[in-house]
Design a protein around this motif. Structure first.
Motif, mmCIF file in Angstrom:
data_model
loop_
_atom_site.group_PDB
_atom_site.id
_atom_site.type_symbol
_atom_site.label_atom_id
_atom_site.label_comp_id
_atom_site.label_asym_id
_atom_site.label_seq_id
_atom_site.Cartn_x
_atom_site.Cartn_y
_atom_site.Cartn_z
ATOM 1 N N UNK A 256 0.848 -1.189 0.000
ATOM 2 C CA UNK A 256 0.000 0.000 0.000
ATOM 3 C C UNK A 256 0.883 1.238 0.000
ATOM 4 N N UNK A 257 0.438 2.253 -0.736
ATOM 5 C CA UNK A 257 1.139 3.531 -0.799
ATOM 6 C C UNK A 257 0.510 4.487 0.214
ATOM 7 N N UNK A 258 1.314 5.062 1.066
ATOM 8 C CA UNK A 258 0.830 6.096 1.987
ATOM 9 C C UNK A 258 1.414 7.433 1.560
ATOM 10 N N UNK A 259 0.596 8.519 1.523
ATOM 11 C CA UNK A 259 -0.725 8.609 2.142
ATOM 12 C C UNK A 259 -1.897 8.319 1.226
ATOM 13 N N UNK A 290 3.261 -2.972 -10.427
ATOM 14 C CA UNK A 290 2.550 -3.484 -11.604
ATOM 15 C C UNK A 290 1.548 -2.494 -12.183
ATOM 16 N N UNK A 291 1.382 -1.310 -11.557
ATOM 17 C CA UNK A 291 0.478 -0.312 -12.122
ATOM 18 C C UNK A 291 0.906 1.074 -11.681
ATOM 19 N N UNK A 292 0.389 2.066 -12.378
ATOM 20 C CA UNK A 292 0.724 3.449 -12.070
ATOM 21 C C UNK A 292 0.047 3.863 -10.758
ATOM 22 N N UNK A 293 0.836 4.365 -9.836
ATOM 23 C CA UNK A 293 0.305 4.882 -8.571
ATOM 24 C C UNK A 293 0.947 6.233 -8.299
ATOM 25 N N UNK A 294 0.295 6.988 -7.445
ATOM 26 C CA UNK A 294 0.827 8.293 -7.057
ATOM 27 C C UNK A 294 1.821 8.086 -5.930
ATOM 28 N N UNK A 295 3.096 8.111 -6.249
ATOM 29 C CA UNK A 295 4.139 7.797 -5.282
ATOM 30 C C UNK A 295 5.341 8.689 -5.549
ATOM 31 N N UNK A 296 5.790 9.409 -4.532
ATOM 32 C CA UNK A 296 6.910 10.335 -4.695
ATOM 33 C C UNK A 296 7.700 10.410 -3.401
ATOM 34 N N UNK A 297 8.745 11.231 -3.398
ATOM 35 C CA UNK A 297 9.605 11.378 -2.220
ATOM 36 C C UNK A 297 8.768 11.772 -0.999
ATOM 37 N N UNK A 298 9.028 11.104 0.112
ATOM 38 C CA UNK A 298 8.291 11.379 1.329
ATOM 39 C C UNK A 298 7.151 10.429 1.576
ATOM 40 N N UNK A 299 6.696 9.714 0.523
ATOM 41 C CA UNK A 299 5.659 8.706 0.692
ATOM 42 C C UNK A 299 6.289 7.418 1.223
ATOM 43 N N UNK A 300 5.451 6.445 1.555
ATOM 44 C CA UNK A 300 5.966 5.219 2.156
ATOM 45 C C UNK A 300 5.214 4.005 1.628
ATOM 46 N N UNK A 301 5.941 2.915 1.424
ATOM 47 C CA UNK A 301 5.346 1.636 1.065
ATOM 48 C C UNK A 301 5.253 0.760 2.306
ATOM 49 N N UNK A 302 4.059 0.192 2.535
ATOM 50 C CA UNK A 302 3.812 -0.674 3.692
ATOM 51 C C UNK A 302 2.923 -1.826 3.248
ATOM 52 N N UNK A 303 2.659 -2.754 4.142
ATOM 53 C CA UNK A 303 1.703 -3.814 3.848
ATOM 54 C C UNK A 303 0.308 -3.352 4.260
ATOM 55 N N UNK A 304 -0.707 -3.662 3.456
ATOM 56 C CA UNK A 304 -2.056 -3.150 3.732
ATOM 57 C C UNK A 304 -2.607 -3.545 5.093
#
Length: 600
Positions: A256-259, A290-304
C-alpha cells in the motif's frame, strides 16, 4: 573475512574523562585494527606530551581542539571487525553541553556501553547518558566500570558502583543490562580477561559484544519503506528508490502507498548489484510496481494489513539541541524519514529532572532539556511509536528560518483530537456545482483518503437528505432554501462531533451559500466544483438533463433555473480535465494547508 558477518552498531557514553576514547583505542589496537604507522604516530605524540603510556584516545579524538583539551567534542565513528562480527563504534562526547551529540551517536545503536569512572562512581552525566539510553530504547546496555587500576582493582568498589547504578536504573527501561570491571588503559577485561581481577568471572567486553550481537541487531518485522527518489531514466521504466527502515519486501507481494492508500503488487526489486529476491532493513532498493500509482519522495510503502498510524497530532519525548529556547505555538519544519512537513509545538507538558527522574512543570525547553511535548503537523504523517519502531518513531525539528536542527524527538503516542477534555469542532467542506460536476464522487474519494490518514470524516449528500429528513420539501425556490438550511444545521452537528464533514449540494444561489456559511461559522470551507454545462450534460449520470431538456423536470438548475457561480469560494476544482484521484488529492492538500494556516 566473510561479508556475511553480522554488523553491530555500538555507542559509548559516560561522563568526562571516564575513558571512552581510550577504550575504543584499546579495542582497535588489541584487535589489530590499526596500522603500525598510526600507532607509531600516537606513540610519538604521547611522548611529546610527556605521557608515560601511549594515549590510545588519540586514535579517535581527531579534532585539534579535542587533542589539545583531552576531551571528545564531536561524534567519532570507527570501524573494526573480528572473525565473528563487524562493528561500527560511535564515540560520543561526555560534556553536558554536547548531549545532543551523544543522542546523534546513540540513536541507531544496537548496544550502548556506559562508562563509569571507578574513582568517581555514578555522576549526574552518567545518569543522563543512562537515561538517554533508556529513552532511545537501545536493546542492550553494558555498564563498564573503568579505571579499576586506580582503585586497586577493588571488588568492593565495583559492587558499590554496581549497586548504585541498579538503584537508579530500576526506574528506567534498560535492555540486557550487564556490568564489567575494566581498565581501558591497561587492557584489563577489554579484549582479554584480567589477571588483576580474579574475582570477576564474566566475559571481557569484546566477547560480551560478540555474544550479544544477534539480539542487538534485531529490527521490527513491520515493512516500512520510505521513498527517497523516483527513477525515470526513460518512458519504459519507473522505479521507486528508498532504504528499507524495517521488515522485508519481496517480489509479487501487495503493498500500500501512503498517504494515498492505493495498492499495487511488486514486480521487481533491484539493489546495487542488480535484481534481488528480497530486501531487508538497511538495504537500499529500487522497487517497480505493476500499475501506475501516485508515489513520490516522502511517501511510504507498507503492507495493507500492517499500517503505521496516520495522524496530525501526537505526543513525543523531545531533546532540545540549540541555545535558542523553544517557543510554544511556533511553526517548525518536521523531518520524519524522507518526509518533511510543517509542525507546531503545541505544548510542553513537562521536563525531566535527570538526577531524580521527577517531572518538572515548564512551558519552555532549553539546551539539553529532555521533556514530553505535544506536536501537531500541517499535513498528515505516518509514524509508529519509538518503542515499536525506532526508525519511523523518530523525527527532527528544524528551524524553518535558519534551517538548524533544534530538537530530536521520539514518538510516544498518537492522538486523534486535541488534548484536554473539550472536543475540537471540525470543519464543514461544502461542495457546490452543477448536477454531474462530480461533487458526490469527489466527496467519497476525499473521505476515504482522510480516513486513511487518521482524520475523522463523514459525507453528507443532498440525495440522502431528500429521501429522509427533507422528504417533505418540494423544489420551489423557498423549499430549496429550506433544504439547504436544514442540511447546514446537520453538517454543523456532525462537525461538532469532531468529524470533518463533506457536503455535496448543488446550492445554486449565492444567497443560499451565504446562509449556509452563516450557520456553520468559521469552520466553513467552500469548494466550487467547476465543470461546463456541456460536460455535465454529456456525463448525465442520472439522466436528469435529458428529462430537463424534454420538459419533464421543471426548474432544473443549469437548464430552466439559474446557477450563480460562487463569489469567493475557498477553492475551485475544475473536474472537466482532471481525474477523481488527482482532484481529491488537490482538495485534501489545499484544505489541510488552509486548516493549518487558520490554527496559527
Amino acid at each position: 573475512m566473510s561479508e556475511d558477518l553480522r554488523m553491530v552498531r555500538l555507542s559509548t557514553a559516560g561522563s568526562v574523562d571516564d575513558g571512552k576514547s581510550t577504550l575504543i583505542g584499546r579495542l582497535l589496537y588489541d584487535t589489530k585494527s590499526i596500522f603500525e604507522d598510526q600507532y607509531e604516530a600516537i606513540r610519538r605524540m604521547s611522548e611529546h606530551r610527556g605521557e608515560s603510556e601511549v594515549n590510545l584516545a588519540l586514535l579517535t579524538d581527531g579534532l585539534r581542539a579535542e587533542r589539545e583539551q583531552g576531551i571528545t567534542i564531536d561524534v567519532a565513528y570507527r570501524y573494526f571487525a573480528t572473525p565473528r562480527c563487524r562493528f561500527i563504534i560511535a564515540d560520543t562526547p561526555g560534556h553536558q553541553q554536547y548531549t545532543r551529540n551523544m543522542i546523534t551517536g546513540a540513536s541507531t545503536a544496537d548496544v550502548a556501553v556506559v562508562l563509569v569512572d571507578a574513582r568517581n562512581g555514578l555522576t549526574d552525566q552518567s545518569k543522563r547518558h543512562a537515561f538517554i539510553s533508556s529513552l532511545l530504547r537501545i536493546p542492550q546496555v553494558i555498564v563498564l566500570i573503568n579505571k579499576m587500576d586506580l582503585v586497586e582493582f577493588s571488588e568492593a568498589r565495583y559492587n558499590e558502583i554496581k549497586s548504585d547504578f541498579l538503584e537508579y536504573a530500576d526506574r528506567l527501561v534498560l535492555g540486557g543490562l550487564k556490568f564489567i570491571p575494566a581498565s581501558a588503559l591497561l587492557g584489563d577485561n577489554v579484549v582479554e580477561g584480567s589477571t588483576n581481577m580474579p574475582w570477576y568471572r564474566g566475559q571481557p567486553l569484546l566477547e560480551t559484544l560478540e555474544d550479544l550481537s544477534a539480539e542487538g541487531a534485531s529490527t521490527p518485522s513491520d515493512l516500512r519503506l520510505p521513498i527517497q527518489y523516483v527513477l525515470r531514466p526513460d518512458q519504459n521504466f519507473r522505479g521507486f528508490a528508498g532504504k528499507v527502515s524495517s521488515g522485508v519486501v519481496r517480489p509479487n507481494e501487495e503493498l500500500m502507498v501512503l498517504p494515498s492508500g492505493q495498492t499495487a503488487n511488486v514486480v521487481s526489486l533491484n539493489d546495487l548489484d542488480g535484481p534481488t529476491d528480497e530486501a531487508g532493513a538497511g538495504d537500499n532498493v529500487v522497487v517497480t510496481l505493476d500499475k501506475e500509482v501516485d508515489l513520490s519522495r516522502g511517501d511510504m510503502l507498507v503492507r495493507p494489513r500492517n499500517l503505521p498510524s496516520l495522524t496530525q497530532h501526537f505526543e513525543a519525548v523531545l531533546c532540545w539541541m540549540t541555545d535558542e529556547a523553544s517557543v510554544t505555538g511556533k511553526t517548525y519544519l518536521l523531518r520524519h524519514t524522507t518526509r518533511e512537513v510543517s509542525a507546531r509545538l503545541e505544548e510542553v507538558v513537562y521536563r525531566f529532572d535527570i538526577e531524580t527522574l521527577h517531572r518538572q512543570d515548564t512551558t519552555t525547553m532549553r539546551l539539553n532539556d529532555i521533556g514530553r511535548v505535544v506536536i501537531s503537523t500541517g499535513r498528515p504523517i505516518f509514524l509508529d511509536t519509538f518503542e515499536h519502531n525506532r526508525s519511523t518513531g523518530s523525527f527532527l525539528l528544524i528551524d524553518s528560518v535558519t534551517n538548524n536542527v533544534v530538537a530530536a524527538g521520539m514518538v510516544t503516542r498518537t492522538l486523534r483530537q486535541e488534548s484536554g477534555s473539550k472536543r475540537k469542532e471540525a470543519e464543514v467542506i461544502w461542495l457546490t456545482g452543477l448536477s454531474g460536476a462530480g461533487k458526490s464522487t469527489l466527496a467519497d474519494a476525499v473521505v476515504e483518503q482522510m480516513r486513511l490518514q487518521g482524520i475523522q470524516a463523514e459525507r453528507l449528500d443532498g440525495d440522502d437528505l431528500r429521501t429522509g429528513l427533507n422528504s417533505d420539501l418540494g423544489f420551489t425556490p423557498e423549499a430549496r432554501s429550506e433544504n439547504l438550511r436544514r442540511a447546514a444545521h446537520v453538517a454543523k452537528l456532525y462537525a461538532g462531533l469532531g468529524n470533518v464533514t463533506l457536503c455535496s449540494f448543488i446550492t445554486p444561489l449565492n444567497a443560499d451559500r451565504r446562509l449556509v456559511r452563516e450557520i456553520v461559522g468559521d469552520q466553513f470551507y467552500e469548494v466550487f466544483i467547476k465543470t461546463s454545462l456541456g460536460e455535465c450534460e454529456r456525463r448525465d449520470p442520472k439522466g436528469l438533463y435529458k428529462k430537463a431538456r424534454a420538459g419533464t423536470i421543471p426548474q432544473f438548475t443549469g437548464i430552466s433555473s439559474v446557477f450563480e457561480e460562487p463569489e469567493n469560494p475557498e477553492l475551485v476544482v475544475e473536474t472537466e480535465n482532471m481525474d477523481v484521484e488527482t482532484a481529491a488529492r488537490l482538495l485534501l492538500e489545499e484544505f489541510v494547508a488552509w486548516r493549518s494556516k487558520r490554527s496559527q
